[in-house]
Design a protein around this motif. Structure first.
Motif, PDB file in Angstrom:
ATOM      1  N   GLY A  29       3.341   3.969  -0.486  1.00 46.92           N
ATOM      2  CA  GLY A  29       1.982   4.038  -1.023  1.00 46.92           C
ATOM      3  C   GLY A  29       0.996   4.767  -0.154  1.00 46.92           C
ATOM      4  O   GLY A  29      -0.172   4.915  -0.529  1.00 46.92           O
ATOM      5  N   ASP A  30       1.433   5.258   1.003  1.00 41.38           N
ATOM      6  CA  ASP A  30       0.548   5.979   1.909  1.00 41.38           C
ATOM      7  C   ASP A  30       0.618   7.472   1.574  1.00 41.38           C
ATOM      8  O   ASP A  30       1.346   8.238   2.189  1.00 41.38           O
ATOM      9  CB  ASP A  30       0.964   5.737   3.356  1.00 41.38           C
ATOM     10  N   GLY A  31      -0.155   7.868   0.580  1.00 37.90           N
ATOM     11  CA  GLY A  31      -0.144   9.240   0.098  1.00 37.90           C
ATOM     12  C   GLY A  31      -0.447   9.247  -1.380  1.00 37.90           C
ATOM     13  O   GLY A  31      -0.678   8.195  -1.988  1.00 37.90           O
ATOM     14  N   PRO A  32      -0.467  10.419  -2.008  1.00 32.07           N
ATOM     15  CA  PRO A  32      -0.755  10.487  -3.444  1.00 32.07           C
ATOM     16  C   PRO A  32       0.204   9.609  -4.249  1.00 32.07           C
ATOM     17  O   PRO A  32       1.423   9.697  -4.108  1.00 32.07           O
ATOM     18  CB  PRO A  32      -0.553  11.970  -3.769  1.00 32.07           C
ATOM     19  N   GLY A  33      -0.358   8.732  -5.076  1.00 28.77           N
ATOM     20  CA  GLY A  33       0.439   7.767  -5.803  1.00 28.77           C
ATOM     21  C   GLY A  33       1.207   8.371  -6.971  1.00 28.77           C
ATOM     22  O   GLY A  33       0.932   9.493  -7.422  1.00 28.77           O
ATOM     23  N   ILE A  34       2.173   7.602  -7.462  1.00 32.92           N
ATOM     24  CA  ILE A  34       2.999   8.015  -8.601  1.00 32.92           C
ATOM     25  C   ILE A  34       2.275   7.592  -9.872  1.00 32.92           C
ATOM     26  O   ILE A  34       2.024   6.401 -10.083  1.00 32.92           O
ATOM     27  CB  ILE A  34       4.380   7.342  -8.547  1.00 32.92           C
ATOM     28  N   PRO A  35       1.916   8.514 -10.742  1.00 36.38           N
ATOM     29  CA  PRO A  35       1.171   8.146 -11.959  1.00 36.38           C
ATOM     30  C   PRO A  35       1.907   7.078 -12.782  1.00 36.38           C
ATOM     31  O   PRO A  35       3.072   7.242 -13.140  1.00 36.38           O
ATOM     32  CB  PRO A  35       1.090   9.468 -12.738  1.00 36.38           C
ATOM     33  N   GLY A  36       1.206   5.976 -13.015  1.00 31.09           N
ATOM     34  CA  GLY A  36       1.747   4.918 -13.856  1.00 31.09           C
ATOM     35  C   GLY A  36       2.775   4.037 -13.197  1.00 31.09           C
ATOM     36  O   GLY A  36       3.340   3.144 -13.854  1.00 31.09           O
TER      37      GLY A  36
END
Length: 396
Positions: A55-62
């Motif tokens: 979770g340390d970075g751009p998240g996964i959509p949805g």
């Protein structure tokens, strides 16, 4: 014919997060992705580290990401496929779905620990059947057939792309959705650890005299391939061209590479022939580069076969030094990395080096990225059993 397979979209996840910027901020910036394993108790194992997305970075959509929990392969594949189609500006129509995956084995330890269990309590256990995953993605997105899982380990994602490109070149499909997936889980980690393939350090050191072995990493990538005619007819932006592909099998050993890299050299030479590209036009090689004692020497020998006297002048890097080894996803994720190298004019570095190995005598783009405008690049992958695969990508 080199300009008949266009790449028009991609979705990608690594330990650095989701999408292009995560790769630029992680892989291309020379950051290592390895942290102590928290998804399971690593105490029984020699190795304690992996490159996992927490979770340390751009998240996964949805897709919610909880520290210490392996996301589901199906949901991450769906997020990547959705993003790839969005970027391509298409719904995919009746596109085949071709994925490199050995299935989602994240629930396997729980399943087998229940005495006499025949029915999985966790529905995700069904996703351990590889063929289920392309079927799920195709159904969810309304895509076509065939829906195929490639399971031949570390070349699976590369083979999915090569098969997709072949369908397009032969006129059997206008659009193909293809890629690969692996997310670090205990079941697979334990097997590699018992085979002593994993490093006990928190680093992978490809082509280095002190290399100990590989480490696993999260990786999922889905790409949209289209025929040039299809892409042009709808005004799509072509991100790059999948110009060539090749596969080979040297059958040297169950797990060891051919010491002279014969199979890998043949795969690379086949990819160059398919692309109608001379070796001298290759400006960058994204190497398989596992950081294992045998692979790195064999791969170096293979590149000497391919490039001859010019081999020392061709920039090479192993991005596994940042991402870890993503197994079935490796070829797909590294195809995206190679595509970005072409588009950005930036070669990603090989990090964690300490001491040069005289047997690895090429230009390995050490420590920091290198600004070089290139038009063609080669991406290599190898797997157990002597199977090898290569892709040639060309800048749009």
């Amino acid at each position: 014919m080199a300009h008949d397979v266009a790449i028009t979209g991609y979705g990608v996840l690594t330990a650095f997060g989701f999408g292009r910027q995560a790769l630029l901020d992680g892989v291309f910036a020379g950051r290592p992705g390895f942290t102590p394993v928290t998804r399971f108790d690593p105490t029984p194992y020699r190795a304690r580290y992996a490159a996992t997305f927490e979770g340390d970075g751009p998240g996964i959509p949805g897709v919610p990401v909880r520290p210490g929990v392996t996301p589901g392969q199906a949901e991450v594949l769906l997020a990547c496929a959705t993003e790839a189609l969005r970027m391509a500006g298409t719904d995919g129509g009746d596109a085949p779905v071709l994925l490199g995956t050995n299935g989602d084995h994240s629930t396997a330890p729980d399943f087998w620990s229940v005495p006499g269990s025949r029915v999985a309590a966790d529905p995700r256990t069904l996703d351990s059947v590889p063929a289920r995953l392309p079927e799920l993605i195709a159904r969810e997105l309304g895509l076509g057939e065939p829906r195929t899982a490639f399971v031949n380990a570390c070349v699976a994602g590369t083979n999915a792309l090569a098969r997709g490109a072949t369908l397009i070149r032969r006129g059997l499909a206008d659009t193909v959705v293809c890629g690969g997936a692996y997310l670090v889980c205990e079941d697979v980690f334990a097997k590699f650890d018992s085979g002593r393939a994993l490093s006990t350090e928190d680093a992978v050191r490809p082509f280095d005299a002190r290399r100990q072995g590989l480490l696993h990493g999260d990786g999922v990538a889905v790409l949209v391939l289209e025929s040039a005619r299809r892409a042009r007819s709808r005004g799509a932006e072509v991100l790059g061209w999948l110009a060539g592909w090749g596969m080979a099998s040297d059958a040297h050993h169950v797990i060891q590479p051919h010491p002279k890299g014969d199979g890998l050299a043949k795969a690379a030479q086949a990819a160059l022939r398919t692309a109608n590209v001379e070796p001298g036009r290759i400006g960058y090689v994204n190497a398989h580069g596992t950081g294992t004692p045998l692979n790195d020497v064999a791969e170096t020998a293979a590149l000497h076969q391919v490039f001859g006297a010019d081999a020392p002048r061709v920039p090479v890097s192993s991005t596994k030094s940042s991402t870890g080894h993503m197994l079935e996803a490796t070829g797909a994720v590294e195809a995206v990395i190679t595509l970005l190298a072409l588009r950005e004019g930036l070669l990603p570095p090989t990090i964690n080096g300490r001491e040069p190995d005289p047997a690895c005598d090429l230009d390995y783009v050490r420590d920091v990225g290198r600004r070089v405008p290139i038009t063609h690049a080669l991406s290599l992958n190898a797997a157990f059993g002597g199977v090898d695969a290569a892709l040639v990508l060309e800048r749009a």
